[in-house]
Design an enzyme around this catalytic site. Structure first.
Site, mmCIF file in Angstrom:
data_model
loop_
_atom_site.group_PDB
_atom_site.id
_atom_site.type_symbol
_atom_site.label_atom_id
_atom_site.label_comp_id
_atom_site.label_asym_id
_atom_site.label_seq_id
_atom_site.Cartn_x
_atom_site.Cartn_y
_atom_site.Cartn_z
ATOM 1 N N ASP A 283 9.525 49.770 93.498
ATOM 2 C CA ASP A 283 8.574 50.634 92.807
ATOM 3 C C ASP A 283 8.865 52.079 93.240
ATOM 4 O OD1 ASP A 283 6.581 51.597 91.233
ATOM 5 O OD2 ASP A 283 4.998 50.309 92.016
ATOM 6 N N TYR A 284 8.154 52.993 92.651
ATOM 7 C CA TYR A 284 8.359 54.432 92.833
ATOM 8 C C TYR A 284 8.302 54.832 94.322
ATOM 9 C CZ TYR A 284 7.997 59.162 90.840
ATOM 10 O OH TYR A 284 8.231 60.456 90.438
#
Ligand code: BGC
Length: 757
Positions: A283-284
């Site tokens: 994820d980010y």
């Protein structure tokens, strides 16, 4: 430098036959590209920077073009429109040494420009064809506009409405969410990933993100493997079985190790047990966040992530900048990097990008296929199916298109908030507001009057914290009293009041956790003032989570929960309020009486001291201040008509593991309107080697029944439906007594018993 493009072209254009041959073809072609690659180029393929058009965090990605040219980028996201995407792709396939095309991702969560209801809303349709169609349309639009990879579906089961991202998931139930998982993956990916109108799905967030402690976003999760395997894992697994091409690791830790570097999770479970053979992206900034988690510096966490089975690094650039050093220091092998790169390249081959890197870049298609009247009509239909009628005392609804209707509330005349959270591609200013939808619907037959009535929240700072992606809440500077008295004045002139209230679009969603689930005080005061006029008040409720609606349920005659219906919300709301469409949505999450009951969900265990008889009983499992009941149970939702269920009939009283049990029930529409009913089938396993839930959804059918008509609804139950993961995590069906419970919601069911031999 000698160009290798002719060689690549020969490799990639090699023709292939049927599916098996095609698969073999892809593997051989991936190998032939890998053979040409340096270690640095392989590492480059694992890098996924944000192009920066929409950012959710602090990404420093200057000079992306240079990196692409240097072979340091595998894909991009947060970039919209064919022209921009083509420009980046051109750099990759014309200027980088190996000319490997980029993959382009985006959060196409619930539609692209034609926005469908938020996932929590759509799950309340219980209509799997509709869910699949919504993903199909999203894929058609996104792929026409250059996108070939979506960070969806989100399959994080959640039983905690405090968690803002409950809005992005499918609610509390394992079985319903698993069915949705299959439908979404099929909708996005179709039968052929290389077709120019299908996109690769990225299942997220693996895993257990929806069980963040105290509902606080990004927080720790901790749960037994029993619960993981039986309750939280099945939707992700269903997506693997449906052929999802990629997975996203979640932010949270599991068993003390962040998911992004959790080898048990990413390799043992996902790849070895479930047979997933796509690629996994973080994820980010999920990789660099492991420094804050406290498991090492950037080099350490990056090596651990790859060792665990992570293939692509979203935004952190930890893999890009440290993996070579880790190989040199023997902390990770080149072979592991080759494997990660292989999986990323394979996805690009599957998408057909090596055959034509501009396959998804077609301005003509973008013009013809995005935000079309037909797609918007589907989004409107989907919205009507997602709405849940919570209350309708005295059949106030449907409304007549006559007289004067006062439309009051902070969300009544607001386009930007209609699409809800994570609608990054939406044309906010072109969504249909409630006022517009109602105005069109009544034409000259009725008069509409309007007042804003209140701001969304009395606390401007809270409103401010809940804005994202440029959505403005347009706070009204007037005092609450002034706005309220204007609303009362307007309401007095009307025959009926439609109060359009609730949460703003970003009050749920990422980083929008709350500890208070009640409507903001200022909106409650508005409702009280409207009730005091003595006119009938119909609430149209916008929300991205189950709210505490105890007071509202006790005091307001009618409530339609519309979640965030998407770009066509206003028209869809008019369709349902005026009875052109009979509501049929059923809740996919429990609505609690207060925040202290959370987590409250229907498929709980019985305990050794279940509450027997009415609340309150000393030394039984209950509270002294509130009963165990929800305000609205899982599966609940009213219609303008009414349904009566006959007895549950079984074709046998006992079955062997090889046999099928046929369950049937007669459902009669006893009201005046034709309507759709979601018939739900639950199972209870009375005795197990481990404790079993008091009921579990194992089937549902949405059936259209005409006024006065009776339909017989049948279900087939097999050993699979009676199986669970035992203490050793083996999938077993244990002999013994079971109940089948059928009804229109999880609380109101009819029962029959049978035995599994
Ligand atoms: C979210 C993901 C999303 C990603 C890319 C993150 O903040 O957790 O769900 O896909 O950003 O935008």
């Amino acid at each position: 430098m000698k160009s290798l493009y002719p060689l690549l072209c020969v490799v990639v254009l090699a023709s292939c036959g049927g599916p098996a041959q095609k698969q073999y073809g892809i593997d051989a072609r991936v190998d032939s590209v890998l053979n040409l690659m340096t270690l640095e180029e392989k590492i480059g393929q694992l890098n996924l920077p944000s192009a920066g058009q929409f950012t959710t965090g602090a990404a420093e990605n200057s000079d992306i073009a240079k990196k692409i040219e240097n072979g340091q980028v595998g894909g991009l996201f947060n970039i919209k429109r064919v022209a921009a995407i083509r420009e980046m792709q051109q750099i990759a396939v014309e200027k980088s040494r190996l000319k490997i095309p980029l993959i382009f991702g985006m959060d196409v969560i619930h539609g692209y420009e034609s926005v469908f209801p938020i996932p929590l809303g759509l799950s309340c349709s219980w209509d799997m064809e509709l869910v699949e169609r919504s993903a199909r349309i999203a894929a058609t639009e996104a792929s026409a506009d250059g996108i070939n990879w979506t960070f969806s579906p989100m399959l994080d089961l959640s039983r905690d409405p405090r968690w803002g991202r409950i809005s992005e998931g499918n609610g509390e139930d394992t079985y319903l969410s698993s069915q949705i998982a299959k439908a979404m993956v099929k909708g996005y990916q179709g039968d052929d990933l290389s077709a120019n109108n299908t996109i690769m799905s990225c299942v997220k967030h693996f895993a257990l993100y929806g069980a963040a402690e105290a509902g606080r976003d990004y927080n720790t999760t901790d749960m037994s493997r029993q619960r993981m395997y039986n309750e939280y894992f099945p939707p992700y697994k269903a997506a693997v079985d449906a052929g999802a091409g990629s997975f996203m690791a979640s932010f949270n830790e599991i068993d003390g190790i962040p998911a992004t570097a959790n080898k048990w999770l990413l390799t043992d479970v996902l790849r070895k047990e479930w047979g997933f053979n796509g690629f996994v992206v973080s994820d980010y900034t999920g990789v660099s966040e492991m420094i804050a988690h406290g498991i090492g510096d950037l080099q350490t966490v990056s090596a651990r992530a790859v060792d665990a089975g992570l293939d692509m690094d979203m935004v952190s650039e930890g893999l890009l900048n440290t993996l070579k050093k880790s190989v040199e220091e023997g902390k990770i092998t080149e072979k592991q990097i080759t494997e990660a790169c292989r999986r990323v390249l394979k996805a690009k081959f599957q998408l057909g990008l090596f055959d034509d890197p501009y396959r998804y870049c077609n301005e003509e298609r973008a013009k013809a296929e995005v935000f079309t009247a037909a797609n918007r009509a589907e989004a409107r239909k989907a919205a009507t199916e997602s709405f849940v009628l919570l209350k309708n005392e005295g059949n106030i609804l449907p409304l007549k298109k006559a007289g004067t209707i006062a439309v009051i509330g902070p969300l009544a005349n607001n386009r930007e908030n209609m699409t809800g959270t994570w609608s990054v591609a939406a044309r906010f200013s072109e969504s249909v507001s409630v006022m517009e939808g109602l105005t069109k619907a009544v034409g000259n037959s009725a008069k509409l009057v309007y007042a804003r009535g209140s701001n969304l929240h009395e606390d401007a700072a809270i409103e401010e914290r809940a804005t994202m992606f440029g959505k403005s809440l347009n706070r009204d500077k007037r005092s609450a009293e002034e706005m309220r008295s204007e609303a009362v004045r307007v309401a007095r002139s009307a025959d009926v009041i439609v109060a359009v209230i609730g949460e703003g679009a970003e009050m749920s969603g990422e980083a929008s956790s709350v500890t208070n689930l009640e409507l903001p005080q200022t909106q409650r005061e508005l409702l009280k003032a409207l009730l005091q006029t003595g006119k009938p008040v119909v609430v149209v409720l916008f929300t991205g989570r189950p709210l505490v609606l105890k007071w509202e349920n006790e005091n307001l005659p009618a409530m339609l929960n519309v979640w965030f219906g998407g770009s066509e919300a206003g028209d869809a709301i008019a369709d349902v309020l005026f009875g052109d469409v009979n509501p049929s949505g059923k809740l996919s999450t429990t609505f609690p009486q207060n925040v202290g009951q959370v987590p409250l969900y229907y498929a709980h265990k019985n305990t050794g001291r279940p509450l027997r008889g009415p609340w309150f009983q000393k030394f039984q499992s209950n509270y002294i201040d509130v009963s165990n009941d929800p305000v609205y149970p899982f599966g609940y939702g009213l219609s303008y008509t009414s349904f009566i269920y006959g007895d549950v009939k079984l074709d046998k009283s006992s079955i062997t593991p090889a046999e099928t049990l046929t369950v049937s029930v007669d459902v009669t529409n006893t009201g005046k309107y034709d309507g759709a009913e979601v018939v739900q089938l639950y199972v209870r396993d009375w005795v197990g080697s481990v404790t079993r839930p008091v009921k579990e959804l194992k089937g549902f059918k949405k059936v259209m029944i005409k006024a006065g008509e009776t339909k017989t609804v049948t279900f087939q139950l097999t050993k699979e439906d009676l199986s669970f993961y035992n203490y050793d995590l083996k999938w077993v069906a244990e002999p013994g007594e079971f109940s089948v419970l059928v009804g229109g919601n999880s609380s109101d069911v009819k029962e029959a018993k049978f035995t599994l031999e």
